[in-house]
Structure formats: C-alpha cells, structure tokens
Design an enzyme around this catalytic site. Structure first.
Site, mmCIF file in Angstrom:
data_model
loop_
_atom_site.group_PDB
_atom_site.id
_atom_site.type_symbol
_atom_site.label_atom_id
_atom_site.label_comp_id
_atom_site.label_asym_id
_atom_site.label_seq_id
_atom_site.Cartn_x
_atom_site.Cartn_y
_atom_site.Cartn_z
ATOM 1 C CG ASP A 183 -0.732 4.392 -6.006
ATOM 2 O OD1 ASP A 183 -1.685 5.201 -5.342
ATOM 3 O OD2 ASP A 183 -0.599 3.107 -5.587
ATOM 4 C CB ALA A 206 2.668 3.772 -8.535
ATOM 5 C CB ALA A 207 7.573 4.068 -6.907
ATOM 6 N N GLY A 226 0.549 -1.179 0.164
ATOM 7 C CA GLY A 226 -0.053 -0.067 -0.094
ATOM 8 C C GLY A 226 0.694 1.249 0.204
ATOM 9 C CG LEU A 227 4.112 1.895 1.944
ATOM 10 C CD1 LEU A 227 5.424 1.527 2.596
ATOM 11 C CD2 LEU A 227 3.424 3.105 2.690
ATOM 12 N N GLY A 228 2.555 2.267 -2.698
ATOM 13 C CA GLY A 228 2.825 2.556 -4.099
ATOM 14 C C GLY A 228 3.842 2.050 -4.796
ATOM 15 C CB SER A 229 6.265 -0.583 -4.120
ATOM 16 O OG SER A 229 5.340 -1.758 -4.400
HETATM 17 O O1 PMV Z 1 -2.323 -0.446 -2.296
HETATM 18 P P1 PMV Z 1 -2.152 0.284 -3.333
HETATM 19 O O2 PMV Z 1 -0.967 1.448 -3.170
HETATM 20 O O3 PMV Z 1 -2.055 -0.387 -4.627
HETATM 21 O O4 PMV Z 1 -3.406 1.406 -3.416
HETATM 22 C C1 PMV Z 1 -4.764 0.825 -3.886
HETATM 23 C C2 PMV Z 1 -5.674 1.864 -3.703
HETATM 24 C C3 PMV Z 1 -6.929 1.865 -4.413
HETATM 25 O O5 PMV Z 1 -7.697 3.186 -4.380
HETATM 26 C C4 PMV Z 1 -7.747 0.694 -3.918
HETATM 27 C C5 PMV Z 1 -6.715 1.724 -5.972
HETATM 28 C C6 PMV Z 1 -6.109 2.761 -6.763
HETATM 29 O O6 PMV Z 1 -5.467 2.505 -7.779
HETATM 30 O O7 PMV Z 1 -6.017 4.026 -6.347
#
Ligand code: PMV
Length: 309
Positions: A141, A99-100, A94-97
């Site tokens: 992200d 995307a990074a 959930g820290l956007g790894s």
């Molecule tokens: O867990 P992550 O960092 O992939 O975040 C997901 C967040 C969602 O809102 C569930 C999906 C998104 O792409 O925003």
C-alpha cells in the site's frame, strides 16, 4: 504550510497472500488524500480533518501520530506541527486510505523540515508505520501510494508494470472494518488448517505471477479472468462477505471483464474492470445494488507536492 497528496489503490491480485511472502499487484487510482503541514514553535502536534469530520476518522489519526513519531526519531527533532487532512477516499474500505494518509503526511513533514526524503524512503517509513499500527502489513500500500502506477511486490522487491487500458469501477459497501482483525482471522485459519490454507495462499501467488504476464502481454481478458479466480480464493479464506459477493456478481453480469473484492475484505470495497460503455452499465448495476460507486483509472502520479504557502 505545505500540502502533499498521495493516491489510493486497488489490489489487482494478491492481498492477504502478500502478508505471507507471496507476490501482489496493486494499482494506484485517481482518488487522493491531501495532507497539509505547518510547523509550530512549540512541541505540540494538532491533527484535524478539513471540511467534514468523516474525512479523517480516528483510525487515520493513529497512523498520523505514528508517522510523526517515526520522523521525530529519524531527525532527533522534537518539532510541533499542525496537520490537516482532506480525503477523496472512503476510510477503512480497502482503498489504501491509511497508507495514503501516512505517506502524504511524511512527505509534507519532510518538505517542511527540509530533509527531502525520496519517495522510496517515504514508502519504507510508511511501511514501518503500518507494521507498528497493524501488527502485520505488507509494503504494497505505501509503495504504490508513494510511487503511483501499477506495482508488483515480490519478496519485498517492488517494480512497476504496464498499465491496463481499462476503466476501474469501484463499489464501496460503506462497511468499515479493521485490517488487523481480518489479518488475524486469516492467521488463525492458517494455524488451524495449515495444509489447506498454505496451498490457497500459494495459488494466489501463482495467480499474481500469471497476472503479471497477462498485463505485460496486454491481455486484459486474461487479467479479468484471473481477478475472478482470485476473488473465489479470497472467499475461501473467509475474507469476503455476502454484500461484496453480490456486487461482484452484479458487475460480472453487466459485462465486467473481471470483478473482485480489494484489500482486507469483510466490507470495504470491490472493483471491476471494464471497457467502453460497459463501465457505465457496471457502475449503474452495482449502485442499484446499494454500493457507493465511482469510476476511475490508473493514477500515474504517486506522491505530489500540491501547494507551498
Ligand atoms: O484493506 P487494506 O487496504 O488495508 O489492505 C489490506 C491488505 C492486506 O494484504 C490484508 C494487508 C497488507 O498490508 O497488504
């Protein structure tokens, strides 16, 4: 070889609701992913993790391969490349790894190929990559990782907001989960209970809008209170779990101004905001409760070229 880096992020407000068109606010943090790219004469693509294997799990490889496909389609160039990834972010937490990893790879490829993509374009291409892999995604992200700072995403428009002057204490549960699976579970809940779930998603959107105002007024106590409410609503969507809830309550008990899970949930990370010495107390309490902890701040820098050799 060119090395580019991009930061991870936490969601101050709005994850999950953003997938359904509600606004969200995310904040880049001072922990980065580094992508090094060397072009090859053959059309071969090789991907490896630098240092330790856990630095680049196979899920990240999927995002990198898709990023390569997107750049190949755009440039009509069947290039080959050696890509090496090093990450300061725990993966799938959930820290956007992802995307990074995606935007730093696109930036490094763009620099090597001399196509000079702008950060905004890279964010958009990164969003296409996330949609292709996850099925559903929001542009949050990839935009926050590409451009840094605190960002609001509203109806696909993105803009930067004022920084909260606080410490960000991140607690990782160490439990990896698939963002796509959790998104699908929320979609199922929404299909089964539309009149309830739609209201919850709209209320999360209202929290984000009020959060934007609190940030612009510098009202950090208000930001913290809204984070707490947002966590409760994420719990009602079924995306938190007992480990995250325990860490969130520990942080609040130690004087955090606000604490919530971040990202898809069901594992991954929670974070708290705190001022002064209470940041250390919060960090100690959640470490004792079993989390891997780091204290960080907002990262102003998004995508960055680190080295060219
Ligand atoms: O867990 P992550 O960092 O992939 O975040 C997901 C967040 C969602 O809102 C569930 C999906 C998104 O792409 O925003």
């Amino acid at each position: 070889m060119i090395t580019c880096s991009a930061p991870g992020k936490v969601y101050l407000f709005g994850e999950h609701a953003v997938v359904y068109g509600q606004p969200a606010i995310a904040c880049a943090v001072e922990r980065r992913v580094f992508a090094s790219v060397k072009l090859l004469n053959s059309g071969r693509i090789s991907i490896r993790a630098m240092d330790q294997r856990r630095d680049c799990p196979s899920t990240d490889f999927t995002y990198i391969c898709q990023a390569v496909r997107v750049i190949k389609a755009r440039t009509a160039n069947d290039f080959g490349a050696e890509i090496a990834i090093k990450s300061e972010l725990p993966p799938s937490q959930g820290l956007g790894s992802s995307a990074a990893v995606t935007v730093s790879t696109i930036k490094a490829l763009s620099e090597c190929l001399g196509i000079g993509l702008r950060d905004q374009e890279i964010a958009e291409m990164g969003y296409q990559v996330e949609c292709a892999i996850q099925g559903r995604a929001s542009p949050t992200d990839t935009f926050v990782s590409a451009t840094g700072g605190v960002v609001i995403i509203d109806d696909t428009k993105t803009s930067h907001l004022m920084h909260p002057d606080v410490s960000i204490i991140v607690g990782a549960t160490g439990v990896m989960r698939s963002t796509g699976d959790v998104i699908n579970d929320v979609a199922r809940l929404k299909r089964d209970y539309p009149e309830i779930i739609e209201k919850i998603l709209c209320t999360i959107g209202d929290i984000t809008r009020l959060g934007e105002r609190k940030l612009s007024e510098g009202d950090i106590n208000g930001v913290g209170a809204l984070m707490n409410i947002n966590h409760g609503l994420l719990e009602s969507l079924g995306v938190s779990n007992i480990t995250l809830d325990k860490l969130v309550y520990k942080a609040r008990d130690e004087g955090a101004l606000g604490a919530k899970m971040t990202g898809a949930g069901r594992g991954g990370c929670m974070f708290a905001i705190a001022r002064g010495s209470s940041a250390d107390l919060v960090a100690e309490a959640i470490a004792q409760a079993g989390a891997q902890v780091f204290i960080t701040t907002v990262s102003d820098a998004g995508l960055r070229i680190e080295r060219e050799t």
